[in-house]
Design an enzyme around this catalytic site. Sequence first.
Site, PDB file in Angstrom:
ATOM      1  N   GLY A 177       0.743  -1.020  -0.073  1.00  0.00           N
ATOM      2  CA  GLY A 177       0.004   0.066   0.109  1.00  0.00           C
ATOM      3  C   GLY A 177       0.860   1.208  -0.031  1.00  0.00           C
ATOM      4  O   GLY A 177      -0.144   2.293  -0.018  1.00  0.00           O
ATOM      5  N   SER A 203       6.744 -11.141  -5.148  1.00  0.00           N
ATOM      6  CA  SER A 203       5.787 -11.168  -6.186  1.00  0.00           C
ATOM      7  C   SER A 203       6.045 -10.272  -7.130  1.00  0.00           C
ATOM      8  O   SER A 203       6.966  -9.213  -7.021  1.00  0.00           O
ATOM      9  CB  SER A 203       4.500 -11.082  -5.640  1.00  0.00           C
ATOM     10  OG  SER A 203       4.384  -9.631  -4.839  1.00  0.00           O
ATOM     11  N   ARG A 204       5.429 -10.139  -8.299  1.00  0.00           N
ATOM     12  CA  ARG A 204       5.295  -8.834  -9.157  1.00  0.00           C
ATOM     13  C   ARG A 204       4.109  -8.220  -8.952  1.00  0.00           C
ATOM     14  O   ARG A 204       3.205  -8.596  -8.181  1.00  0.00           O
ATOM     15  CB  ARG A 204       5.310  -9.519 -10.558  1.00  0.00           C
ATOM     16  CG  ARG A 204       6.502 -10.165 -11.170  1.00  0.00           C
ATOM     17  CD  ARG A 204       6.396 -10.630 -12.590  1.00  0.00           C
ATOM     18  NE  ARG A 204       7.520 -11.403 -12.964  1.00  0.00           N
ATOM     19  CZ  ARG A 204       8.737 -10.841 -13.314  1.00  0.00           C
ATOM     20  NH1 ARG A 204       8.895  -9.247 -13.232  1.00  0.00           N
ATOM     21  NH2 ARG A 204       9.730 -11.901 -13.627  1.00  0.00           N
ATOM     22  N   ALA A 205       4.107  -6.949  -9.506  1.00  0.00           N
ATOM     23  CA  ALA A 205       3.137  -5.961  -9.041  1.00  0.00           C
ATOM     24  C   ALA A 205       1.836  -6.528  -9.663  1.00  0.00           C
ATOM     25  O   ALA A 205       1.760  -6.970 -10.785  1.00  0.00           O
ATOM     26  CB  ALA A 205       3.361  -4.650  -9.695  1.00  0.00           C
ATOM     27  N   SER A 208      -0.135  -2.300  -8.124  1.00  0.00           N
ATOM     28  CA  SER A 208       0.840  -1.484  -7.579  1.00  0.00           C
ATOM     29  C   SER A 208       1.866  -0.960  -8.580  1.00  0.00           C
ATOM     30  O   SER A 208       1.698  -1.829  -9.853  1.00  0.00           O
ATOM     31  CB  SER A 208       1.622  -1.833  -6.353  1.00  0.00           C
ATOM     32  OG  SER A 208       2.502  -2.947  -6.688  1.00  0.00           O
ATOM     33  N   THR A 212       8.571  -5.992  -5.987  1.00  0.00           N
ATOM     34  CA  THR A 212       9.922  -6.117  -5.511  1.00  0.00           C
ATOM     35  C   THR A 212      10.709  -6.712  -6.723  1.00  0.00           C
ATOM     36  O   THR A 212      11.822  -6.411  -7.303  1.00  0.00           O
ATOM     37  CB  THR A 212      10.627  -6.808  -4.273  1.00  0.00           C
ATOM     38  OG1 THR A 212       9.980  -6.266  -3.430  1.00  0.00           O
ATOM     39  CG2 THR A 212      11.784  -7.141  -4.199  1.00  0.00           C
ATOM     40  N   ASP A 265      -9.520  -7.772  -0.246  1.00  0.00           N
ATOM     41  CA  ASP A 265      -8.607  -7.750   0.656  1.00  0.00           C
ATOM     42  C   ASP A 265      -8.718  -7.808   2.021  1.00  0.00           C
ATOM     43  O   ASP A 265      -8.293  -6.835   2.660  1.00  0.00           O
ATOM     44  CB  ASP A 265      -7.624  -6.454   0.225  1.00  0.00           C
ATOM     45  CG  ASP A 265      -6.039  -6.552   0.439  1.00  0.00           C
ATOM     46  OD1 ASP A 265      -5.645  -7.553   0.759  1.00  0.00           O
ATOM     47  OD2 ASP A 265      -5.684  -5.502   0.488  1.00  0.00           O
ATOM     48  N   SER A 273      -2.432 -15.761   3.387  1.00  0.00           N
ATOM     49  CA  SER A 273      -1.588 -15.484   2.360  1.00  0.00           C
ATOM     50  C   SER A 273      -0.271 -15.405   2.658  1.00  0.00           C
ATOM     51  O   SER A 273       0.823 -16.175   2.159  1.00  0.00           O
ATOM     52  CB  SER A 273      -2.194 -14.340   1.384  1.00  0.00           C
ATOM     53  OG  SER A 273      -1.150 -14.084   0.366  1.00  0.00           O
TER      54      SER A 273
END
Length: 511
Positions: A177, A203-205, A208, A212, A265, A273
Site C-alpha cells: 500500500g 511477487s510481481r506487481a 501497484s 520487488t 483484500d 496468504s
Amino acid sequence: MSTDTLQLRRTAIDTYHENVAYMHRECGIYRAEGFQALSKIQVSLDDTKVLAVLNVVDDASIVQPGELGLSEQAFEQFSCEEGCLVTINHAEPPKSMDAVRRKINGERLDQADFNSICNDIVESRYSKMEIAAFLVATGQNSLDRDELLYLTRAMLQSGDRIDWDEPLVADKHCIGGIPGNRTSMLVVPIVAAHGMLIPKTSSRAITSPAGTSDTMEMLCEVNLNPEQLHDIVRRERGCLAWGGTARLAPVDDMLIAVERPLSIDSQSQLVASILSKKLAAGSTHLLIDIPVGPSAKVRQMRQALALRKLFEFVGDRLNLHLEVMITDGRQPIGRGIGPALEARDVMLVLQNDPGAPEDLRQKSLHLAGRIIEFDPDVRGGQGYAIARDILESGRACAKMNEIIQAQGSKPIDLTPGSLCHEVVAQNDGIVTEIDNLQMAKIARMAGAPMMKRAGVDLLKKLGNPVKKGDVLYRIHAEFPADFTFAKDLAAQNHGYTLGDSVDLLKPLMAF
C-alpha cells in the site's frame, strides 16, 4: 482417430492460474456427451489428469471439431507435443462446495473443511466463480482466529515446502500500500552481509506500480528455478527472486488471481496468504511491516494492532518466530515510483550517495536491524548500529553486487522514460499530505510496471516548503498514450495537499 478421443492443441492463450479448454461446437464428443460451456471437464492422457473449464467455440481457426484446445496454464501440465490423443469426461463437482455453502450461511468450519476446500482449489476443481464465493464467504470478519489458523495451515499444505536445514532462516514482508517502499532490496544485502540466511522470494506487481521482483529485474534475472535458487542462497546467503517458479502454497496464487480483479483484500486472507507463503519458503523468523497512514492499506492504529494480534496468533501456533513493526505510512517511501526509479533509489542508498532518499535509508536500517537482532549472538538494541555499519562500510553494496552477479546481471540503465511532465504547485505552503493511492494510480497510468522506465519522481515530501510554481513531481512515460492518461489524471487530482505547518499530519508510529 478414435471417436472418444481428441487431438490436443495448444491455443497459446494465457488464462492466469486457470485451466481452460476449448472445444468446437460441431465436435462429435461435445454433442454426444452433452457438455456445456463453462462446465468442468477432465482431460486425461496416460496417468495425467487435468481439470479445466470448457469454452465452446465456433471458429475452426481456434480449434477444429476433432481437436481439444488448451490454454498455456493447462497445456504445460501435459508432457507431450501437440497432436497427442486425449480423452474427455465430465468432471465430478467439488464435494467441498458444501462447506463453502455452510460458510455462506454463517456456520463455522473446521480444519478438515479448509483442507478439503484448498485441495479442491489447487486441483482446479473450482471455477473462478466458485473461488469468488469462497473468498466472499470468508472475507472481512467472517473467520474467527481459529478458522484463520485452519485456513493458513491448509494453504501451507497445498504445495511444496523448502527446508534449508538451518535453525534460523530470516525473511521480511510488508503488507503493501506504500509506493516506492523497496526496503527489501536493502534489507536483504545488509542481513546477508551479516551472515544470516535470508532467501527473499517476492511477487510481481498486480495493482501497484512496482513489486520487488519488477524492480530487481532492472538489475538482474529474477526468474530462477528451484535449483538455481538453492545454489545462490547457499553461496550468497540471500537472494531477491520472483516466487512464481516454486510450487509454494499454490492455492494462494489461485486465490489472488480472483481477489485482485474484485479488489477483495480481507485481513484474514492477507494473514493466511503471507504466512503460508513464508512458511512454505522455509522461513523460521519473520518480520512483518505494517505501514499506517490516511491513504495506506491500514489507516488507523487500532486496525494495525488488531492485525498484529492475528499475525502473532497464527505465527505462534505454526512455530514461526514472528515480530511486527508498525511504521509510518503517511507518504511514499523514497522518491521514485516505478521499477527504474525505485531501483535508482536503492542503488543510491547502497552506494552511500549523499543524494540518496533518507527515509528509504532509515526505514531499511531499522527493519534490517530488527532482523539482525534475531541472531542469538546480537544483543537487543544493537541491530540498528550493526546494520548501519554494514551499509556505511560498503559491505551491503558489495553483497548486493554479488547477488546480482549470481542471479545473472543485466546492463544497468536506470534512465527514466523520455516523455516527462512536471506537476507544479498552484500556491505557496507546506506539503501536509501526499495521497499514496493517487500517486500509485498516476504511476500506473504512466505505464508502470509493464513499462519499466515509467513512473513518478517525487521532488517534494511531507513538511517541505513550497512556492507557487515549484515542481512537486515529474511524470515519466515511454509511450504517448500512457503519457496523456497520466497527465490527465494528475490534472484532475495531483495527490498533494499544501497548507500550514500546523496542518501537517503527525506519524501514528515512529521508530
